[in-house]
Design an enzyme around this catalytic site. Structure first.
Site, PDB file in Angstrom:
ATOM      1  N   ASN A   9       2.502  -2.025   6.710  1.00 26.87           N
ATOM      2  CA  ASN A   9       2.232  -1.877   5.280  1.00 26.87           C
ATOM      3  C   ASN A   9       3.012  -0.651   4.807  1.00 26.87           C
ATOM      4  O   ASN A   9       2.612   0.477   5.064  1.00 26.87           O
ATOM      5  CB  ASN A   9       0.721  -1.695   5.062  1.00 26.87           C
ATOM      6  N   TRP A  10       4.120  -0.903   4.154  1.00 26.21           N
ATOM      7  CA  TRP A  10       4.982   0.211   3.727  1.00 26.21           C
ATOM      8  C   TRP A  10       4.412   0.947   2.525  1.00 26.21           C
ATOM      9  O   TRP A  10       4.928   1.984   2.129  1.00 26.21           O
ATOM     10  CB  TRP A  10       6.409  -0.304   3.414  1.00 26.21           C
ATOM     11  N   LYS A  11       3.376   0.377   1.919  1.00 28.38           N
ATOM     12  CA  LYS A  11       2.741   0.966   0.726  1.00 28.38           C
ATOM     13  C   LYS A  11       3.800   1.283  -0.349  1.00 28.38           C
ATOM     14  O   LYS A  11       4.821   0.603  -0.403  1.00 28.38           O
ATOM     15  CB  LYS A  11       1.914   2.204   1.116  1.00 28.38           C
ATOM     16  N   HIS A  97      -7.080  -3.978   0.234  1.00 33.56           N
ATOM     17  CA  HIS A  97      -6.851  -2.674   0.860  1.00 33.56           C
ATOM     18  C   HIS A  97      -7.735  -1.641   0.159  1.00 33.56           C
ATOM     19  O   HIS A  97      -7.920  -1.711  -1.059  1.00 33.56           O
ATOM     20  CB  HIS A  97      -5.370  -2.292   0.749  1.00 33.56           C
ATOM     21  N   GLU A  99      -7.156   1.237  -0.709  1.00 30.11           N
ATOM     22  CA  GLU A  99      -6.454   1.956  -1.787  1.00 30.11           C
ATOM     23  C   GLU A  99      -6.512   1.167  -3.089  1.00 30.11           C
ATOM     24  O   GLU A  99      -6.520   1.731  -4.177  1.00 30.11           O
ATOM     25  CB  GLU A  99      -5.005   2.249  -1.349  1.00 30.11           C
ATOM     26  N   GLU A 169     -10.073  -1.322   8.609  1.00 34.02           N
ATOM     27  CA  GLU A 169      -9.414  -0.052   8.340  1.00 34.02           C
ATOM     28  C   GLU A 169     -10.429   0.989   7.860  1.00 34.02           C
ATOM     29  O   GLU A 169     -10.711   1.064   6.650  1.00 34.02           O
ATOM     30  CB  GLU A 169      -8.343  -0.231   7.256  1.00 34.02           C
ATOM     31  N   GLY A 175      -4.219   7.387   7.026  1.00 30.23           N
ATOM     32  CA  GLY A 175      -3.333   8.474   6.620  1.00 30.23           C
ATOM     33  C   GLY A 175      -3.838   9.863   6.987  1.00 30.23           C
ATOM     34  O   GLY A 175      -3.317  10.866   6.507  1.00 30.23           O
ATOM     35  N   SER A 215      -4.225   5.296  11.016  1.00 29.01           N
ATOM     36  CA  SER A 215      -3.554   6.224  11.933  1.00 29.01           C
ATOM     37  C   SER A 215      -3.261   5.597  13.294  1.00 29.01           C
ATOM     38  O   SER A 215      -3.309   6.280  14.326  1.00 29.01           O
ATOM     39  CB  SER A 215      -4.360   7.516  12.087  1.00 29.01           C
ATOM     40  N   GLY A 236       0.364   1.734   8.687  1.00 30.33           N
ATOM     41  CA  GLY A 236       0.900   2.374   7.480  1.00 30.33           C
ATOM     42  C   GLY A 236       2.061   3.273   7.845  1.00 30.33           C
ATOM     43  O   GLY A 236       3.177   2.822   8.116  1.00 30.33           O
ATOM     44  N   GLY A 237       1.800   4.576   7.886  1.00 32.59           N
ATOM     45  CA  GLY A 237       2.842   5.582   8.097  1.00 32.59           C
ATOM     46  C   GLY A 237       3.803   5.275   9.244  1.00 32.59           C
ATOM     47  O   GLY A 237       5.030   5.412   9.092  1.00 32.59           O
TER      48      GLY A 237
HETATM   49  P1  13P Z   1      -1.898   4.703   8.194  1.00 32.92           P
HETATM   50  O1  13P Z   1      -1.395   3.957   9.396  1.00 32.92           O
HETATM   51  O2  13P Z   1      -0.830   5.492   7.514  1.00 32.92           O
HETATM   52  O3  13P Z   1      -3.127   5.485   8.506  1.00 32.92           O
HETATM   53  O4  13P Z   1      -2.335   3.595   7.113  1.00 32.92           O
HETATM   54  C1  13P Z   1      -3.090   2.519   7.534  1.00 32.92           C
HETATM   55  C2  13P Z   1      -3.145   1.531   6.432  1.00 32.92           C
HETATM   56  O5  13P Z   1      -3.710   1.806   5.387  1.00 32.92           O
HETATM   57  C3  13P Z   1      -2.464   0.254   6.628  1.00 32.92           C
HETATM   58  O6  13P Z   1      -2.783  -0.653   5.633  1.00 32.92           O
END
Ligand code: 13P
Length: 253
Positions: A9-11, A97, A99, A169, A175, A215, A236-237
């Site tokens: 997920n590149w967000k 998600h 977010e 998640e 994050g 993470s 994510g990251g």
């Molecule tokens: P991180 O891997 O950056 O913690 O993010 C996880 C995430 O929200 C994937 O959708």
């Protein structure tokens, strides 16, 4: 473990040239990726069309969206419909998600419509759930997470829900660099699978892919993916670095 899935997920990260560089780096590593793993990248929506062109006829990695509207077309300025995503060759779609739940007030009824809209056009939803730290510490976290799944997914037919991917998640792990322990993740994944089995049956529960996100990185993926009910990760990251995405995708034993 039923399926092996790693989704990035590149967000809302990377400008277009940076995103193209990352895609190129991933393509250069194509032969190093474990071919048994369902690989998915979810870049920002404006890049999907060009990425779809590049990845046309390349089955080794699939495209996913980060969000979608629940109607097919019409006067909904700024929204993107499942039909439009489908027409680009998008195969998966992240829904719910945290977010989006938090920043855009997406509730269970909207998420349930979004899931159905994706299924209708043949896009596989990656449905996210997870609790805040305060809920985790209050000891009602299991019921909190199961309510998210129950309210948005449990009215689906067996043949619909078994196509879905669920991503657990925990919000306190997203994050933050503070990942859930493999025991904490396995506990929730097992709970989700058991509840699906009692709501539907064992076969359906076995077919649902359940990913961990929060993470997850090149260092901890192997330990997490070793757990019986963890079918992979929503990253994510660490997914916006080609080398760490490769290490994570190859972390299944
Ligand atoms: P991180 O891997 O950056 O913690 O993010 C996880 C995430 O929200 C994937 O959708």
């Amino acid at each position: 473990m039923t399926r092996k899935i790693v989704a990035g997920n590149w967000k809302m990260n990377l400008d277009y040239s940076e995103a193209k560089v990352l895609l190129k780096e991933l393509m250069a590593k194509k032969d190093e990726f474990n071919a048994e793993v369902e690989l998915i990248i979810c870049p920002p929506a404006p890049y999907l069309s060009a990425f779809a062109e590049v990845l046309k006829d390349q089955e080794w990695i699939k495209l996913g969206s980060q969000n979608n509207f629940f109607l097919e077309n019409g006067a909904y300025t700024g929204e993107i419909s499942p039909t439009q995503l489908k027409s680009l060759g998008v195969k998966y779609g992240i829904v719910g998600h945290s977010e989006r739940r938090n920043n855009f007030n997406e509730d269970y009824s909207m998420l349930s419509k979004k899931v159905r809209a994706l299924l209708k056009v043949g896009i596989i939803p990656i449905f996210c759930c997870g609790e805040q730290l305060q809920v985790r510490n209050s000891n009602v976290y299991k019921e909190f997470i199961m309510k998210q799944i129950n309210d948005s997914l449990f009215k689906l037919k067996p043949e619909e829900i078994e196509k879905i991917i669920i991503a657990y998640e925990p919000i306190w792990a997203i994050g933050t660099g503070k990942t859930a322990t493999s025991e904490q993740a396995q506990e929730i994944h097992h709970l989700i699978r058991t509840r699906i089995a009692s709501q539907y049956d064992e076969k359906v529960a076995g077919n649902v892919g359940i990913l961990y996100g929060g993470s997850c990185n090149a260092e901890n993926a192997q330990e997490l993916f070793r757990q019986q009910d963890i079918d992979g990760g929503l990253i994510g990251g660490a997914s916006i670095d080609a080398e760490s995405f490769l290490t994570i995708a190859n972390a299944f034993e």
